[in-house]
Write a protein that holds these residues in place. Structure first.
Motif, PDB file in Angstrom:
ATOM      1  N   MET A 183      38.980  40.003  51.139  1.00 14.45           N
ATOM      2  CA  MET A 183      38.518  39.454  49.859  1.00 14.45           C
ATOM      3  C   MET A 183      37.641  38.245  50.130  1.00 14.45           C
ATOM      4  O   MET A 183      38.032  37.325  50.837  1.00 14.45           O
ATOM      5  CB  MET A 183      39.722  39.051  49.009  1.00 14.45           C
ATOM      6  N   THR A 184      36.428  38.242  49.579  1.00 13.20           N
ATOM      7  CA  THR A 184      35.519  37.137  49.827  1.00 13.20           C
ATOM      8  C   THR A 184      35.581  36.131  48.690  1.00 13.20           C
ATOM      9  O   THR A 184      35.872  36.471  47.546  1.00 13.20           O
ATOM     10  CB  THR A 184      34.077  37.648  49.981  1.00 13.20           C
ATOM     11  N   ASP A 185      35.303  34.860  49.035  1.00 19.43           N
ATOM     12  CA  ASP A 185      35.301  33.808  48.031  1.00 19.43           C
ATOM     13  C   ASP A 185      33.905  33.510  47.529  1.00 19.43           C
ATOM     14  O   ASP A 185      33.701  32.576  46.763  1.00 19.43           O
ATOM     15  CB  ASP A 185      35.915  32.524  48.615  1.00 19.43           C
ATOM     16  N   ARG A 186      32.914  34.273  47.970  1.00 14.96           N
ATOM     17  CA  ARG A 186      31.544  33.987  47.538  1.00 14.96           C
ATOM     18  C   ARG A 186      31.392  34.274  46.048  1.00 14.96           C
ATOM     19  O   ARG A 186      32.095  35.116  45.488  1.00 14.96           O
ATOM     20  CB  ARG A 186      30.548  34.810  48.346  1.00 14.96           C
ATOM     21  N   PRO A 187      30.462  33.577  45.393  1.00 21.12           N
ATOM     22  CA  PRO A 187      30.255  33.817  43.955  1.00 21.12           C
ATOM     23  C   PRO A 187      29.756  35.235  43.681  1.00 21.12           C
ATOM     24  O   PRO A 187      29.165  35.886  44.551  1.00 21.12           O
ATOM     25  CB  PRO A 187      29.177  32.779  43.588  1.00 21.12           C
ATOM     26  N   ASP A 241      32.212  30.489  39.832  1.00 19.65           N
ATOM     27  CA  ASP A 241      32.381  31.755  40.544  1.00 19.65           C
ATOM     28  C   ASP A 241      31.225  32.719  40.315  1.00 19.65           C
ATOM     29  O   ASP A 241      31.269  33.865  40.763  1.00 19.65           O
ATOM     30  CB  ASP A 241      33.693  32.433  40.142  1.00 19.65           C
ATOM     31  N   ARG A 288      32.680  39.060  35.008  1.00 17.45           N
ATOM     32  CA  ARG A 288      33.807  39.029  35.950  1.00 17.45           C
ATOM     33  C   ARG A 288      34.587  40.340  35.914  1.00 17.45           C
ATOM     34  O   ARG A 288      35.022  40.852  36.954  1.00 17.45           O
ATOM     35  CB  ARG A 288      34.737  37.870  35.594  1.00 17.45           C
ATOM     36  N   ARG A 297      34.912  43.174  39.219  1.00 13.80           N
ATOM     37  CA  ARG A 297      36.135  43.549  39.937  1.00 13.80           C
ATOM     38  C   ARG A 297      36.481  45.037  39.771  1.00 13.80           C
ATOM     39  O   ARG A 297      37.535  45.486  40.205  1.00 13.80           O
ATOM     40  CB  ARG A 297      37.313  42.682  39.498  1.00 13.80           C
TER      41      ARG A 297
END
Length: 222
Positions: free
Chosen positions: A1-5, A30, A122, A126
């Motif tokens: 899982m990436t934290d990039r926006p 985000d 968002r 996902r």
């Protein structure tokens, strides 16, 4: 899982509306607005160059309308498909249907609160769809005769019994929480089933799962 926006491309021909979307979406920690487009041709060029995660797409745009732009960006022929959120002033079933058929993952009216636009980006990023359950049920059901061939194609053969049950309920417009209640499961377990179904059937999101359920005859409009 990436934290990039989440990388967002905004496609809207009205400059003031486009600027508003860019400002609101870009202010979210985000989300990152990586580009803008004022017509359908620009949308295609920017999508190819920037490879965004989500494209916010207006339907009524010059040179190339949003439905055709969506088809080329998110449809089966797209080399690097992005997820498309269609935003329009037209609350017309045919527009919604055409957008979904073209590959859109969600549909939102322009008069919706900006908070819904933010949440919508968002949501489809996902892998969920952005259509109220009742709209999913009535809209896809209404046009089922156009998209469902005779017989049941092979793709569903790979699903286990419980996965087929979950797919039927998705097609019925139930949310994960409602499916959990119906099948006496936890919401997390349902999320796992949904993810597994999408992976097995090589589907991008719940919208595609609903359409496939009707196409294969797993559920009917009756």
């Amino acid at each position: 899982m990436t934290d990039r926006p989440i990388r967002v491309l905004v496609c809207e021909d009205q400059e003031l509306i486009r600027a508003g979307y860019v400002t609101v979406l870009g202010a979210q920690p985000d989300l990152e607005v990586v580009g803008e487009a004022a017509n359908g041709h620009e949308a295609l060029a920017q999508a190819e160059r920037l490879n965004p995660d989500v494209v916010v797409m207006d339907i009524e745009m010059p040179l190339l309308n949003g439905i055709e732009a969506t088809r080329r960006i998110a449809g089966p022929e797209a080399a690097n498909p992005a997820k498309v959120l269609v935003v329009t002033t037209f609350n017309v079933d045919q527009y919604v249907y055409d957008a979904l058929r073209a590959g859109a993952s969600g549909f939102l009216l322009k008069d919706a609160p900006l908070s819904e636009l933010i949440d919508g980006v968002r949501t489809i990023a996902r892998g969920d769809s952005l259509l109220p359950p009742a709209v999913t049920r009535t809209l896809i059901g209404r046009y089922a005769d156009r998209i469902r061939p005779a017989g049941t194609p092979a793709p569903l053969d790979g699903l286990a019994r419980r996965e087929l049950e979950v797919l039927r309920l998705i097609a019925g417009g139930l949310s994960n929480a409602e499916i959990a209640t119906e099948l006496v499961l936890s919401v997390e377990t349902v999320k796992t089933y949904v993810s597994r179904i999408l992976t097995k059937l090589n589907l991008r999101d719940r919208v595609q799962a609903v359409v496939l359920a009707y196409r294969t005859g797993l559920v009917s409009a009756e």
